[in-house]
Structures are given as C-alpha cells and as structure tokens.
Design a protein around this motif. Structure first.
Motif, PDB file in Angstrom:
ATOM      1  N   PRO A 219     -53.814  15.660  30.843  1.00 33.62           N
ATOM      2  CA  PRO A 219     -53.415  14.668  31.471  1.00 33.62           C
ATOM      3  C   PRO A 219     -54.551  13.813  32.231  1.00 33.62           C
ATOM      4  N   MET A 220     -54.687  12.547  32.118  1.00 26.88           N
ATOM      5  CA  MET A 220     -55.710  11.655  32.714  1.00 26.88           C
ATOM      6  C   MET A 220     -55.248  10.638  33.795  1.00 26.88           C
ATOM      7  N   GLN A 221     -55.803  10.868  35.069  1.00 31.72           N
ATOM      8  CA  GLN A 221     -55.245   9.748  35.920  1.00 31.72           C
ATOM      9  C   GLN A 221     -56.385   8.698  36.278  1.00 31.72           C
ATOM     10  N   GLY A 222     -57.519   8.850  35.726  1.00 35.60           N
ATOM     11  CA  GLY A 222     -58.772   7.977  36.178  1.00 35.60           C
ATOM     12  C   GLY A 222     -58.758   6.643  35.031  1.00 35.60           C
ATOM     13  N   SER A 223     -59.743   6.036  35.002  1.00 31.62           N
ATOM     14  CA  SER A 223     -59.902   4.940  34.258  1.00 31.62           C
ATOM     15  C   SER A 223     -60.632   5.225  32.935  1.00 31.62           C
ATOM     16  N   VAL A 224     -61.439   6.363  32.813  1.00 37.79           N
ATOM     17  CA  VAL A 224     -61.731   6.615  31.503  1.00 37.79           C
ATOM     18  C   VAL A 224     -60.756   7.187  30.499  1.00 37.79           C
ATOM     19  N   GLU A 225     -61.085   6.993  29.226  1.00 37.40           N
ATOM     20  CA  GLU A 225     -59.979   7.138  27.991  1.00 37.40           C
ATOM     21  C   GLU A 225     -60.113   8.607  27.741  1.00 37.40           C
ATOM     22  N   SER A 226     -61.056   9.429  27.784  1.00 41.51           N
ATOM     23  CA  SER A 226     -61.138  10.630  27.316  1.00 41.51           C
ATOM     24  C   SER A 226     -62.348  11.597  28.182  1.00 41.51           C
ATOM     25  N   LEU A 227     -62.501  12.766  27.907  1.00 38.16           N
ATOM     26  CA  LEU A 227     -63.436  13.650  28.427  1.00 38.16           C
ATOM     27  C   LEU A 227     -64.234  13.999  27.287  1.00 38.16           C
ATOM     28  N   ASN A 228     -65.465  14.288  27.799  1.00 38.33           N
ATOM     29  CA  ASN A 228     -66.556  15.072  26.830  1.00 38.33           C
ATOM     30  C   ASN A 228     -66.015  15.911  26.086  1.00 38.33           C
ATOM     31  N   VAL A 229     -66.167  16.163  24.905  1.00 40.30           N
ATOM     32  CA  VAL A 229     -65.726  17.196  23.796  1.00 40.30           C
ATOM     33  C   VAL A 229     -65.672  18.461  24.588  1.00 40.30           C
ATOM     34  N   SER A 230     -67.108  18.926  25.193  1.00 37.31           N
ATOM     35  CA  SER A 230     -67.299  20.229  25.668  1.00 37.31           C
ATOM     36  C   SER A 230     -66.335  20.601  27.131  1.00 37.31           C
ATOM     37  N   VAL A 231     -66.276  19.481  27.856  1.00 34.81           N
ATOM     38  CA  VAL A 231     -65.485  19.521  29.046  1.00 34.81           C
ATOM     39  C   VAL A 231     -63.993  19.607  28.548  1.00 34.81           C
ATOM     40  N   ALA A 232     -63.403  18.954  27.675  1.00 37.35           N
ATOM     41  CA  ALA A 232     -61.977  19.046  27.411  1.00 37.35           C
ATOM     42  C   ALA A 232     -61.978  20.305  26.642  1.00 37.35           C
ATOM     43  N   ALA A 233     -62.785  20.900  25.854  1.00 38.77           N
ATOM     44  CA  ALA A 233     -62.579  22.253  25.377  1.00 38.77           C
ATOM     45  C   ALA A 233     -62.587  23.229  26.644  1.00 38.77           C
ATOM     46  N   GLY A 234     -63.381  22.928  27.484  1.00 38.00           N
ATOM     47  CA  GLY A 234     -63.258  24.070  28.529  1.00 38.00           C
ATOM     48  C   GLY A 234     -61.744  24.007  29.220  1.00 38.00           C
ATOM     49  N   VAL A 235     -61.420  22.872  29.346  1.00 34.51           N
ATOM     50  CA  VAL A 235     -59.946  22.704  30.214  1.00 34.51           C
ATOM     51  C   VAL A 235     -58.978  23.570  29.382  1.00 34.51           C
ATOM     52  N   LEU A 236     -58.946  23.309  27.907  1.00 32.18           N
ATOM     53  CA  LEU A 236     -58.040  23.903  27.067  1.00 32.18           C
ATOM     54  C   LEU A 236     -58.195  25.371  26.686  1.00 32.18           C
ATOM     55  N   ILE A 237     -59.501  25.847  26.844  1.00 33.87           N
ATOM     56  CA  ILE A 237     -59.729  27.203  26.741  1.00 33.87           C
ATOM     57  C   ILE A 237     -59.278  27.761  27.801  1.00 33.87           C
ATOM     58  N   TYR A 238     -59.608  27.535  29.182  1.00 37.58           N
ATOM     59  CA  TYR A 238     -59.055  28.100  30.179  1.00 37.58           C
ATOM     60  C   TYR A 238     -57.594  28.042  30.505  1.00 37.58           C
ATOM     61  N   GLU A 239     -56.728  27.245  29.992  1.00 40.43           N
ATOM     62  CA  GLU A 239     -55.580  26.978  30.241  1.00 40.43           C
ATOM     63  C   GLU A 239     -54.837  28.181  29.239  1.00 40.43           C
ATOM     64  N   VAL A 240     -55.342  28.376  28.151  1.00 40.29           N
ATOM     65  CA  VAL A 240     -55.040  29.595  27.221  1.00 40.29           C
ATOM     66  C   VAL A 240     -55.325  30.929  27.972  1.00 40.29           C
ATOM     67  N   PHE A 241     -56.459  31.008  28.428  1.00 42.01           N
ATOM     68  CA  PHE A 241     -57.133  32.254  29.406  1.00 42.01           C
ATOM     69  C   PHE A 241     -56.178  32.376  30.318  1.00 42.01           C
ATOM     70  N   ARG A 242     -55.829  31.425  31.084  1.00 44.09           N
ATOM     71  CA  ARG A 242     -54.784  31.694  32.477  1.00 44.09           C
ATOM     72  C   ARG A 242     -53.632  32.038  31.989  1.00 44.09           C
ATOM     73  N   GLN A 243     -52.786  31.459  30.657  1.00 41.58           N
ATOM     74  CA  GLN A 243     -51.549  31.974  30.329  1.00 41.58           C
ATOM     75  C   GLN A 243     -51.645  33.243  29.896  1.00 41.58           C
ATOM     76  N   ARG A 244     -52.785  33.861  29.328  1.00 41.83           N
ATOM     77  CA  ARG A 244     -52.611  35.228  28.860  1.00 41.83           C
ATOM     78  C   ARG A 244     -52.829  36.030  29.961  1.00 41.83           C
ATOM     79  N   LEU A 245     -53.261  35.717  31.265  1.00 43.59           N
ATOM     80  CA  LEU A 245     -53.598  36.396  32.299  1.00 43.59           C
ATOM     81  C   LEU A 245     -52.304  36.568  32.866  1.00 43.59           C
ATOM     82  N   GLY A 246     -51.278  35.783  32.686  1.00 45.16           N
ATOM     83  CA  GLY A 246     -49.948  35.683  33.133  1.00 45.16           C
ATOM     84  C   GLY A 246     -49.829  35.041  34.553  1.00 45.16           C
ATOM     85  N   ALA A 247     -50.999  34.148  34.721  1.00 45.48           N
ATOM     86  CA  ALA A 247     -51.299  33.579  36.267  1.00 45.48           C
ATOM     87  C   ALA A 247     -50.329  32.490  36.539  1.00 45.48           C
TER      88      ALA A 247
END
Length: 247
Positions: A219-247
């Motif tokens: 989800p994006m609320q700012g004016s930029v269209e997209s995130l840097n590849v590595s930043v976006a990857a970090g967001v996605l990776i950590y959501e998978v990690f969070r769900q695996r931890l059951g948080a």
C-alpha cells in the motif's frame, strides 16, 4: 577462483567476521592510527593474512578513487550457484521453502541489500538470471555486509522454467506488482513461498508475471509511484517472516 578488491572499514570488518579464509591480502594506510582501523589490522594479523603498508596515493589507485577509509582487501568472491545446485537444495530441504526471485535486477546495490534482508529473515536463497542481471560483485559484497557469504545466489538460464519447476515442488509463486488487487497485508503468505521482484523501473516481465500464482502490492499513500526494489523486497520478506512467527 575469482579475486576482487573490497574497501572500507565496514566491508573489511564483515569479510574478517564472516569469511577470513577468503582474504588473500590487505593494504593499509601506514599513517592512519585510528582505533577501529588498528583493530582490523590486529585481527588480520592474528589470522596470518599478509598486510602491506601503503600510502594514500597507492590506496587511491587500488580503489580507483573510491572512499577506501585506509584499508583495501583482496578477497575471493563468494561462489555463484547453478540451477542444478538449486534443484538439489530444494529437493533435499527439510524446512518450509522461502525463496526470493529477482527478475533481471541489475543494480548491485539492490542485490546486496536484498541479500542482507534475506539473511536477517531466513530466506534460503536468491535466484537470479544469468543474462541481463547482476551477479556477485565487490559492490554487492560491500552492501550485503557479510550476507553474500551466508545467503546463496543461484543463477538460472530461464526464470519462467525455474518458476514452473518450483511450482511442481509445491512452492507458491507470489509476485510483487503495483496493479495487484490485494496488498501483502491482506494476503495469507504463510506457505511454501518464492517472492518475485521485477527489475528496476520495468517490473516483472510478462512471462514471469503469468507464472505467478497470485500478485500482491504494497500500500502506498505518498506521491511516489513505487519503492526501490530492495526496499520493496524487504517489506514483503518481513511480512512473510511475521506471518510465519504468528505475530
């Protein structure tokens, strides 16, 4: 064996911490006496690594004018792994699959940052293409801060074919795309998974996108269209990690 030069205090410390056996030799500014650099010199000496004292001009030449902070190491680059290596690892793995696929990502800073996040979140490996994509370079190693030694990078000839094979092994393929209907936070990703990130600016190629089981967006609320590849990857990776931890 491929040798390359890395430089800077942080990169040198990472090499000393994670792969001292791969350091061939070192050049150190003979006039600098700061505590952190001297600690590095001591650590290198304790491991029997050849240390050459150099002046600023020589170090500038070796680093091609980059900011070396008084230290340059010649190191053996981490190995790139093959498609056959990938298949062997996937087929013998005992843990739930968690992979990152980079579809023609070319910026070494992005690959290095992805490796660092992958290491922190338990990603088992990063899959890249042989053509039109960055592999392991000194810049990747510097940005990865040791993660290029701990997270294997697999080069494959055909990403679409590799994805199809992963699906046969029970791995769900989840692609990142701004036009996806659901966000990563609305999606159950606690499953055997491979996250797919597209190239800088262009995103995933059509054939890669069509191979994905489903797409997610950030989800994006700012004016930029997209995130840097590595930043976006970090967001996605950590959501998978969070769900695996059951948080």
């Amino acid at each position: 064996m491929s040798l390359a030069k890395i430089f800077g205090v942080h990169a040198a410390q990472s090499a000393l911490d994670y792969s001292p056996e791969k350091i061939n030799q070192a050049w150190v500014d003979q006039k600098r006496q700061d505590e952190r650099l001297q600690g590095l010199v001591k650590g290198l000496g304790q491991r029997g690594i050849n240390i050459q004292k150099a002046d600023r001009k020589q170090l500038d030449s070796l680093s091609k004018g980059a900011n070396h902070q008084g230290i340059i190491l010649e190191v053996e680059m981490p190995a790139m792994h093959s498609e056959n290596d990938l298949k062997s690892v996937v087929e013998s793995a005992k843990q739930v699959p968690f992979w990152l696929i980079l579809d023609h990502v070319q910026d070494p800073h992005n690959l290095g940052a992805c490796l660092r996040t992958a290491d922190a979140a338990g990603v088992q490996g990063v899959i890249v293409t042989k053509d039109q994509a960055v592999g392991i370079t000194p810049t990747v190693c510097k940005v990865a801060s040791g993660a290029a030694e701990t997270v294997p990078v697999y080069q494959v000839t055909n990403i679409s074919r590799t994805i199809a094979w992963l699906k046969e092994q029970g791995v769900w393929i989840v692609g990142a795309a701004g036009e996806a209907e659901k966000t990563i936070y609305e999606t159950d990703v606690n499953m055997p998974i491979a996250l797919v990130m597209g190239a800088e600016e262009k995103g995933m190629r059509r054939l890669t996108r069509e191979q994905c089981d489903f797409l997610v967006k950030i989800p994006m609320q700012g004016s930029v269209e997209s995130l840097n590849v590595s930043v976006a990857a970090g967001v996605l990776i950590y959501e998978v990690f969070r769900q695996r931890l059951g948080a």
